[in-house]
Design a protein around this motif. Structure first.
Motif: not given
Length: 135
Positions: A110-130
């Motif tokens: 929200x304040x700073x963009x994800x740095x380039x070295x991390x961009x490939x490692x960002x992922x969306x968690x699965x939609x697990x419903x507990x």
């Protein structure tokens, strides 16, 4: 009133992110990632984020295929700017930890963009419903 609504606009706490580090069945284990200094990486993360984030060890975050997982939750300021939690996979070396700590020092989601070295490692968690069962 939530903690986000209750925080004063000029408080240091409004700029503090939270970094949740999965440490359970897979993440942080020698069995899944032999040769990785898990304790050393955690200590590096704690030291590197001092003053800009709270680091919390977490039980399983249910993203075992992505381990080692770190979730960076925005500060109040970041949340107000539209930031949302960012999930990062494969936090297994000094360079990745340094990218996380550097990003958090800049303000994180929200304040700073994800740095380039991390961009490939960002992922969306699965939609697990507990399903919670009362005992």
């Amino acid at each position: 009133m939530t903690a986000y609504e209750n925080a004063s606009a000029d408080s240091d706490s409004t700029r503090t992110c939270m970094v949740r580090v999965c440490r359970d069945c897979c993440c942080g284990t020698e069995g899944k990632h032999p040769g990785v200094d898990h304790d050393g990486l955690l200590a590096r993360l704690e030291v590197g984020t001092r003053g800009s984030a709270r680091v919390l060890r977490s039980a399983c975050l249910l993203a075992c295929d992505e381990s080692n997982v770190v979730v960076v939750t925005p500060s109040v300021v970041g949340r107000r700017a539209g930031g949302r939690p960012v999930w990062v996979r494969a936090v297994l070396d000094d360079e990745t930890v340094d990218a996380v700590t550097g990003w958090v020092a800049l303000g994180g989601p929200g304040v700073a963009d994800v740095p380039a070295p991390l961009a490939q490692q960002v992922f969306a968690p699965s939609g697990l419903s507990l399903t919670w069962t009362a005992v």
